[in-house]
Design an enzyme around this catalytic site. Sequence first.
Site, PDB file in Angstrom:
ATOM      1  N   ASP A  21     -33.372  13.788  19.082  1.00 43.71           N
ATOM      2  CA  ASP A  21     -34.548  14.137  18.271  1.00 43.71           C
ATOM      3  C   ASP A  21     -34.596  13.206  17.062  1.00 43.71           C
ATOM      4  O   ASP A  21     -33.565  12.975  16.423  1.00 43.71           O
ATOM      5  CB  ASP A  21     -34.418  15.601  17.827  1.00 43.71           C
ATOM      6  CG  ASP A  21     -35.579  16.030  16.945  1.00 43.71           C
ATOM      7  OD1 ASP A  21     -36.641  15.390  17.008  1.00 43.71           O
ATOM      8  OD2 ASP A  21     -35.398  17.014  16.194  1.00 43.71           O
ATOM      9  N   ASN A  23     -37.284  13.525  14.596  1.00 45.83           N
ATOM     10  CA  ASN A  23     -38.094  14.026  13.478  1.00 45.83           C
ATOM     11  C   ASN A  23     -37.803  15.479  13.093  1.00 45.83           C
ATOM     12  O   ASN A  23     -38.579  16.108  12.396  1.00 45.83           O
ATOM     13  CB  ASN A  23     -39.585  13.857  13.790  1.00 45.83           C
ATOM     14  CG  ASN A  23     -39.993  14.646  15.029  1.00 45.83           C
ATOM     15  OD1 ASN A  23     -39.138  15.221  15.705  1.00 45.83           O
ATOM     16  ND2 ASN A  23     -41.279  14.678  15.317  1.00 45.83           N
ATOM     17  N   ASP A  25     -37.867  18.275  14.751  1.00 48.80           N
ATOM     18  CA  ASP A  25     -38.560  19.428  15.351  1.00 48.80           C
ATOM     19  C   ASP A  25     -37.729  20.078  16.457  1.00 48.80           C
ATOM     20  O   ASP A  25     -38.190  21.007  17.125  1.00 48.80           O
ATOM     21  CB  ASP A  25     -39.956  19.039  15.856  1.00 48.80           C
ATOM     22  CG  ASP A  25     -39.905  18.065  17.022  1.00 48.80           C
ATOM     23  OD1 ASP A  25     -38.794  17.635  17.413  1.00 48.80           O
ATOM     24  OD2 ASP A  25     -40.983  17.728  17.556  1.00 48.80           O
ATOM     25  N   ASP A  29     -37.125  12.922  21.604  1.00 44.80           N
ATOM     26  CA  ASP A  29     -38.386  12.174  21.666  1.00 44.80           C
ATOM     27  C   ASP A  29     -38.127  10.693  21.909  1.00 44.80           C
ATOM     28  O   ASP A  29     -36.974  10.244  21.920  1.00 44.80           O
ATOM     29  CB  ASP A  29     -39.195  12.399  20.377  1.00 44.80           C
ATOM     30  CG  ASP A  29     -38.327  12.255  19.132  1.00 44.80           C
ATOM     31  OD1 ASP A  29     -37.607  11.240  19.040  1.00 44.80           O
ATOM     32  OD2 ASP A  29     -38.351  13.174  18.269  1.00 44.80           O
ATOM     33  N   ASP A  98     -40.632   8.718  36.083  1.00 41.98           N
ATOM     34  CA  ASP A  98     -40.684   9.828  37.036  1.00 41.98           C
ATOM     35  C   ASP A  98     -42.134   9.963  37.506  1.00 41.98           C
ATOM     36  O   ASP A  98     -43.059   9.953  36.689  1.00 41.98           O
ATOM     37  CB  ASP A  98     -40.253  11.122  36.325  1.00 41.98           C
ATOM     38  CG  ASP A  98     -39.354  11.985  37.196  1.00 41.98           C
ATOM     39  OD1 ASP A  98     -39.798  12.341  38.308  1.00 41.98           O
ATOM     40  OD2 ASP A  98     -38.235  12.307  36.765  1.00 41.98           O
ATOM     41  N   ASP A 199     -40.610  12.548  42.445  1.00 41.75           N
ATOM     42  CA  ASP A 199     -40.278  13.969  42.500  1.00 41.75           C
ATOM     43  C   ASP A 199     -40.654  14.571  43.859  1.00 41.75           C
ATOM     44  O   ASP A 199     -41.779  14.375  44.337  1.00 41.75           O
ATOM     45  CB  ASP A 199     -41.083  14.662  41.388  1.00 41.75           C
ATOM     46  CG  ASP A 199     -40.585  16.045  41.058  1.00 41.75           C
ATOM     47  OD1 ASP A 199     -39.450  16.164  40.590  1.00 41.75           O
ATOM     48  OD2 ASP A 199     -41.349  17.014  41.258  1.00 41.75           O
ATOM     49  N   GLU A 254     -36.923  11.733  45.622  1.00 48.08           N
ATOM     50  CA  GLU A 254     -36.153  12.980  45.663  1.00 48.08           C
ATOM     51  C   GLU A 254     -36.564  13.710  46.941  1.00 48.08           C
ATOM     52  O   GLU A 254     -37.732  14.060  47.105  1.00 48.08           O
ATOM     53  CB  GLU A 254     -36.465  13.837  44.434  1.00 48.08           C
ATOM     54  CG  GLU A 254     -35.556  15.055  44.347  1.00 48.08           C
ATOM     55  CD  GLU A 254     -36.123  16.192  43.520  1.00 48.08           C
ATOM     56  OE1 GLU A 254     -35.349  17.022  43.051  1.00 48.08           O
ATOM     57  OE2 GLU A 254     -37.365  16.282  43.364  1.00 48.08           O
ATOM     58  N   HIS A 326     -30.575  16.573  36.060  1.00 48.81           N
ATOM     59  CA  HIS A 326     -31.144  17.614  35.198  1.00 48.81           C
ATOM     60  C   HIS A 326     -31.385  18.938  35.927  1.00 48.81           C
ATOM     61  O   HIS A 326     -31.762  19.916  35.301  1.00 48.81           O
ATOM     62  CB  HIS A 326     -32.464  17.111  34.603  1.00 48.81           C
ATOM     63  CG  HIS A 326     -33.518  16.911  35.655  1.00 48.81           C
ATOM     64  ND1 HIS A 326     -33.404  15.958  36.645  1.00 48.81           N
ATOM     65  CD2 HIS A 326     -34.669  17.582  35.899  1.00 48.81           C
ATOM     66  CE1 HIS A 326     -34.455  16.047  37.440  1.00 48.81           C
ATOM     67  NE2 HIS A 326     -35.238  17.014  37.026  1.00 48.81           N
ATOM     68  N   ASP A 327     -31.208  18.956  37.246  1.00 48.67           N
ATOM     69  CA  ASP A 327     -31.402  20.187  38.020  1.00 48.67           C
ATOM     70  C   ASP A 327     -30.093  20.803  38.481  1.00 48.67           C
ATOM     71  O   ASP A 327     -30.087  21.849  39.132  1.00 48.67           O
ATOM     72  CB  ASP A 327     -32.218  19.888  39.292  1.00 48.67           C
ATOM     73  CG  ASP A 327     -33.636  19.471  39.000  1.00 48.67           C
ATOM     74  OD1 ASP A 327     -34.203  19.930  37.993  1.00 48.67           O
ATOM     75  OD2 ASP A 327     -34.190  18.677  39.792  1.00 48.67           O
TER      76      ASP A 327
HETATM   77  C1  GLC Z   1     -37.894  18.383  41.110  1.00 56.54           C
HETATM   78  C2  GLC Z   1     -37.454  18.176  39.688  1.00 56.54           C
HETATM   79  C3  GLC Z   1     -37.321  19.511  39.031  1.00 56.54           C
HETATM   80  C4  GLC Z   1     -38.672  20.183  39.037  1.00 56.54           C
HETATM   81  C5  GLC Z   1     -39.260  20.249  40.443  1.00 56.54           C
HETATM   82  C6  GLC Z   1     -40.731  20.530  40.385  1.00 56.54           C
HETATM   83  O1  GLC Z   1     -36.954  19.060  41.858  1.00 56.54           O
HETATM   84  O2  GLC Z   1     -36.299  17.413  39.643  1.00 56.54           O
HETATM   85  O3  GLC Z   1     -36.824  19.422  37.723  1.00 56.54           O
HETATM   86  O4  GLC Z   1     -38.571  21.478  38.530  1.00 56.54           O
HETATM   87  O5  GLC Z   1     -39.125  19.030  41.138  1.00 56.54           O
HETATM   88  O6  GLC Z   1     -41.415  19.424  39.848  1.00 56.54           O
HETATM   89 CA    CA Z   2     -38.683  15.382  18.030  1.00 61.89          CA
END
Ligand code: GLC
Ligand code: CA
Length: 556
Positions: A21, A23, A25, A29, A98, A199, A254, A326-327
């Site tokens: 971050d 700023n 918040d 970013d 992405d 995705d 993916e 991230h999943d």
């Molecule tokens: C993919 C992404 C995930 C998202 C899902 C729907 O699996 O990696 O984070 O929630 O698609 O877009």
């Molecule tokens: Ca920020």
Amino acid sequence: MTKTWWKESVVYQIYPRSFQDSNGDGIGDIPGIISRLDYLQTLGVDVIWLCPVYQSPNDDNGYDISDYQSIMSDFGTISDWEKLLEGLHSRGMKLIMDLVVNHSSDEHAWFVESRKSKDNPYRDYYIWRDGKDGKEPNNWSSFFSGSAWKKDEATGQYFLHLFSSKQPDLNWDNEKVRREVYDMMTWWLDKGVDGFRMDVINLISKVQQLPDAAGEGKYNFGGDYFMNGPRIHEFMQEMNREVLSKYDIMTVGETPGVTPEEAALYVGEDRGELNMVFQFELMDIDSGNGKWDVCPWKLTDFKRIMSKWQTGLAGKGWNSLYLNNHDQPRMVSRFGNDGIYRKESAKMLATLLHTLQGTPYIYQGEELGMTNVKFGSIEEYQDIETHNMYKEFVEAGHPVEQIMNSIYIKGRDNARTPMQWDATANGGFTSGTPWLQVNPNFTVINAEEALNDPDSVFHYYRKLIEFRKRNEIVVYGDFKELLEQDERIYAYTRTLGEQRLLVVLNFFADETVFALPDSVRYGSAERVFGNYELSPGFDLNELKLRPYEAQVFTLV
Ligand code: GLC
Ligand code: CA
């Protein structure tokens, strides 16, 4: 196999909300990312994959896009984004974006129009159907719990949403939708991006009759009718012809539920589709009846899956290599040991990822050995998947303690806690209140500490990346597994022309002994990489392995 820059690259994934971050918040970013480019350059990665930074109401943290051609105000402006691209390019790094086009946000202008009336010009941009006997058009479940359909009051019809009800699925059978997507991709490529991570791209083609899914539940998984659907390869080839083939870029799709045989259709070098896919077989290794039903995993299964992908794509297409994102939960907590052997096991897993054939993907914080987190109550979690599941499971009568335990092991927020930069408040992520709490272990696990410790996980990654760059065999060598039945050790060779590498990995906290099978003949062995010192008198016929030890040798 042809040599290309993206086969030789290491990718680093940034989840912008949680990276830095700038700023106060509490939300990461783009200016924050820019301030950390030197850090990424020190690590030595080549490509940054940026999770979605587009305009979004954030029902699913940016995976619900309301405008594909503008930047989310929380993250900055298009000129911030341009500075980021410039900053990367001037350091010799690349940027992939992405691409989320299986669905949009319900706040996207197309959907706002589409839902107005049955004869709206945008109606067919999405998948609308009449209900059946006062119920949904079919029994498909959403990936995020409940039905995959939502009734819309304006027309009384239902729209399909495989993810949240704020993520309506786009209708790829409509040529106009495809044209819009290709134009949007071209717009980003002309701005200079170096590729896309796509995705759930193997879900875009649906069986038009949308038949009921088999199963006993109220709602059931309809994957048979939308995973690798009837027109998927036609769409991918069209996208490649119309857009991708015109640029020197990299693409990775993916693709949940894809086998190596199917993957070869997406990434076969003569197919004109994608460069790589993310496989999910390994990510399902500890799932029983669904993701939240956590089961123990076995090393022989782990190896069977990994090796199957190594040999399955050999000579045909290219692998992606990842153990978290991230999943997914943090890899050191899931496949290693986040207690006393945290560093050793993080390094051992890194050795695996960077010495198999394929392009390694590092998820932010992995290079620090960041771990899973345990928050005391559901209110402290932010993820929509986690919240929907919690609600459904509580209603179905599961004990809260058991649900929380699944969240601790599998929840997506494990990966999304803010980057741990230093030991100051909030790990140096923000001067404000973070959108998701920082893992309390930031006082011990953080980038500042790692940069100062020559023996850190960070420096091990840096050296591994260097090692891979210096040795073509690590990128292009053929893979062969040894000791398939061993429940403790993962061992394999890589071969390129006359050169040979031997990789030996102890996956456990106990000591064990490795013995090189007689079938591997060699004159002498030199130790070239590893996470423990090894005295020169080592014997490959009786190599004592310490907890989570990783050693790499060249054999001549
Ligand atoms: C993919 C992404 C995930 C998202 C899902 C729907 O699996 O990696 O984070 O929630 O698609 O877009
Ligand atoms: Ca920020």
